[in-house]
Scaffold this active site. Structure first.
Site, mmCIF file in Angstrom:
data_model
loop_
_atom_site.group_PDB
_atom_site.id
_atom_site.type_symbol
_atom_site.label_atom_id
_atom_site.label_comp_id
_atom_site.label_asym_id
_atom_site.label_seq_id
_atom_site.Cartn_x
_atom_site.Cartn_y
_atom_site.Cartn_z
ATOM 1 N N LYS A 32 6.160 -2.014 -2.681
ATOM 2 C CA LYS A 32 5.307 -1.551 -1.911
ATOM 3 C C LYS A 32 4.163 -2.363 -1.811
ATOM 4 C CE LYS A 32 3.104 3.258 -1.423
ATOM 5 N NZ LYS A 32 3.023 4.366 -2.120
ATOM 6 N N SER A 75 4.260 8.007 0.804
ATOM 7 C CA SER A 75 3.985 6.872 1.335
ATOM 8 C C SER A 75 4.828 5.581 1.004
ATOM 9 C CB SER A 75 2.624 6.452 0.946
ATOM 10 O OG SER A 75 2.486 6.341 -0.521
ATOM 11 N N SER A 81 4.372 10.638 -3.479
ATOM 12 C CA SER A 81 4.746 9.587 -2.414
ATOM 13 C C SER A 81 6.088 8.877 -2.906
ATOM 14 C CB SER A 81 3.502 8.567 -2.327
ATOM 15 O OG SER A 81 2.443 8.935 -1.501
#
Lengths: 496, 496
Positions: free
Chosen positions: A150, A227, A251
């Protein structure tokens, strides 16, 4: 060979011209009406004229191309398969297979299958990828695994983009790896690439305004969740085996649920957040998604410090939490709980709205402490959803934050007490993945009513993939007391 | 709806089982015999049972998958379209469309169209890609263009891999961009990624033993050409607009010819080779490929120093050079020459074998001076073709090299005299792209008999794409006197 039926060639070219002109009414007319008409491409199979028409209306036209080969396999005067090789103006060749049928409306397509060349990388999923991007630093239990990192974790020699182009443009080249990345590399994994995130991780949707929404291969036309959006899509598609992410308010759990992946949000503070860009330090937790429960566990052995195990756990299911979810999700989670002998227990959830509010207030205040100075003069550089959250965050004064923290502390104690030494079974997300373009405010609120429990409690949470009778992914979330990450991971394997 | 015909479902599953078991005889039997049977995927459309069978026999099995949805569109008792959604064991979903026909042999497929999820990056084409990998350093005529950089040029912050994993593993992180890369970035282009090359650029094939052969979208099942292999495939596929490469003995001209691209090998010494890994400094030249003649020219305005223009040129075509090429290539080049009023001229080519030998000897000796110390203890780390070239190079003593240089110098003078102020029209490569797996020694020898002329002369050469009546790419090469790069580029536009 059966001769080419009359009128077919004309219909084929009428379709081609309409496609190049994005003439949706003509395209709609040349596709057979009804629920059995099909159109498939790399993004999935659309079933029924309505889905196909909705897709056409929203995509803004097909890529420009020319036909370089056609092959007709006629069945009879009213049925023929037409295969065409296309050459795209942007480069490369594609293929289109169409089943044409003569109906009362004239020639119509009942099934189409379209292939176009893949881009160098899917920029909705990735910012940079390599073969590998970073080779392993050692050999160990993760030999051969590849990680989608990420874009909040430092990868040595690369920038942290945080899902926002302006942030990326100003970012330094990172001098070292984030600790979590380093641990994976030392255990034999390589870094496949740096994956998209919602801006500063401040969303559960994955609908990044700058880079687009990553695909959800198990639920075409639906959002990826976020996310940890790019990492999750990368793992879904087999482009990486481990999706490293973060979970502040869901997330990891939400994209895992939407995409049918295993995911873990680790106990708050258990895994190192060194060289990880924070959103809200009171809640940020390291997490990851995988396609198997076994690999989910193997990563934990690398990323988490040793902890004692206590595998025996009673499962508990709370009807009041299930009722926050949609019926189809609640049904799947309820069945999972029942199948695994979970005890039904009523909790007093009257404080939940207040807990959620305190969570969101403290999260917002902390996010503003972290990012406010940078964000304030750059609100125009943010997507609308994330911008509105930061704008609200800017208004939270220290007194409100302190009051929220008092509620959070009380909630943490109470949630830990309620869970005790048991494992809470609840939905990872309140609904199946919403359709791209659907309103998300209500979904976000419902999701966070569920996800905030582990967030507030600082508790580990594992999401296990199940699906609706229609085949849409549903996440079943298992939450345990602090430090019991390994117990949850073993349980997920045992119950699977 | 027409009911599902008898026996179809059984045949579908028999095919699926055979596919998973890589049972080629059964797969062959279940595809209809004859020249009209089709099978297409992202790599191109195979036409005829023979091509399909050859593909199956060589690919080593399909990826493991399970069927998650099937849709049957029956036409009558003997014809049905079957659409299946697949879920791959490695992740992601695909689609398969099959036209089934009942023949005397039972149910058989007459057309199949297969889609599987794309990998994160095509590792045959790329080592690393980004969105972008390197942003522009300025704004100018190349705004919006993206560059595939051959893995011999330094890209700041990245290693140079030179097409060999052992070299890559020992490579340093480059502190600056190669000058050619920097010039493109300053003119507004971004770097899309670092593209594969044949090992140390010592091949014209693109068949890198470590990373595989990049695809050739205009000629499925055929090689990409090299050594600027990845850059060329990237441009063919639209994954980059500019393929930056090098040409020592044809490494731009051959892949441009095989893939239907525009390409230029610049005048020796005209463009900076700063921070470019050399193969043979006497012949190495900067070059690039594009999909348009206009962009080919625009890059030259950025990469080459200003030179006076002299657009007027007579074209000349040499039958003895055409006869080195295959008939199908010679025919296309001869027609191009005739259409553009080239004068036919007989050259005394009796010295050509000696020139080629001197070219290859000096190239090999220089390559060994550059790489011998590193290569000598690592011959096992090289692909067989490149290894054999380095082994031969190791045996060339300084005296042979000096003798070769004498011949090269004489050849250079003679070739420049022959070309004069005219433009020589000849084949860029001796044949259309060979099939993957075909023997390449004779092709390499024929190619180099043609390409060595510009190499020996230090001359600029532009390859212009044409095609055979069957649609296979052919490169027409235009060669002019030293420094006349811009004249050739303008000519390519004017003649196109």
């Amino acid at each position: 060979m059966t001769p080419v039926p009359a009128g077919l060639v004309e219909a084929f070219w009428e379709y081609e011209r309409a496609l190049m002109a994005d003439d949706v009414p003509t395209l709609d007319r040349l596709f057979a009406d009804g629920p059995t008409t099909l159109r498939g491409d790399a993004h999935g199979l659309l079933v029924g004229h309505d889905q196909i028409s909705a897709f056409r209306s929203s995509r803004g036209g097909a890529p420009q191309r020319r036909i370089v080969q056609t092959h007709v396999q006629a069945v009879d005067d009213d049925h023929a398969l037409v295969i065409a090789v296309t050459e795209l103006a942007r480069g490369g060749r594609g293929q289109q297979t169409q089943m044409w049928v003569r109906t009362d409306e004239g020639w119509q397509v009942t099934a189409a299958h379209v292939s176009v060349p893949a881009p160098a990388l899917d920029t909705r999923i990735w910012r940079v990828v390599g073969d590998p991007l970073v080779p392993p630093l050692g050999s160990g239990p993760l030999d051969g695994e590849s990680v989608a990192v990420k874009d909040l974790y430092a990868v040595q020699g690369h920038r942290v983009g945080a899902g926002n182009p302006a942030w990326l443009a100003e970012a330094r080249v990172e001098p070292v790896h984030a600790r979590a990345v380093e641990l994976l590399l030392e255990a034999g994994a390589s870094v496949r690439g740096i994956a998209r995130t919602d801006e500063f991780a401040y969303s559960l949707a994955g609908t990044n305004a700058h880079y687009g929404t990553p695909p959800n291969p198990k639920a075409p036309l639906r959002i990826s969740g976020g996310s940890t959006s790019g990492s999750s899509s990368a793992v879904s598609l087999g482009q990486a085996s481990i999706g490293l992410g973060t979970d502040t308010g869901g997330s990891i759990r939400v994209p895992a649920a939407y995409q049918g992946l295993f995911g873990i949000r680790t106990t708050h503070g258990a895994a190192s957040t060194y060289a990880l860009l924070p959103l809200s330090r009171s809640f940020d937790a390291v997490g990851w998604v995988t396609r198997s429960a076994e690999l989910l566990q193997q990563v934990a052995e690398v990323v988490l410090p040793p902890t004692p195990r206590n595998p025996a756990s009673d499962l508990v299911s709370v009807p009041g939490l299930l009722s926050i979810a949609s019926d189809e999700v609640a049904t799947v989670v309820d069945r999972y709980a029942a199948e695994h002998g979970a005890m039904r227990e009523s909790w007093d959830l009257s404080e939940l709205p207040g807990w959620l509010s305190a969570f969101q207030t403290l999260q917002a205040w902390e996010a503003w402490q972290e990012r406010g100075a940078w964000v304030a003069p750059r609100l125009d550089e943010l997507g609308a959803d994330v911008r509105s959250r930061f704008e609200a965050a800017a208004l939270i004064d220290d007194d409100r934050a302190a009051a929220a923290r008092t509620v959070v502390d009380a909630a943490r104690a109470r949630i830990r007490e309620l869970v005790g030494d048991r494992v809470l079974v609840l939905p990872s997300a309140a609904t199946v993945a919403p359709l791209v373009g659907a309103g998300l405010d209500a979904v976000r609120a419902a999701n966070m009513s569920l996800t905030c429990l582990a967030g507030l409690g600082g508790l580990p949470a594992v999401s296990v993939p199940r699906s609706t009778p229609q085949g849409l992914p549903v996440g079943v979330c298992l939450v345990a007391g602090p430090g019991r990450d390994r117990d949850l991971l073993q349980l997920a394997i045992d119950l699977d």
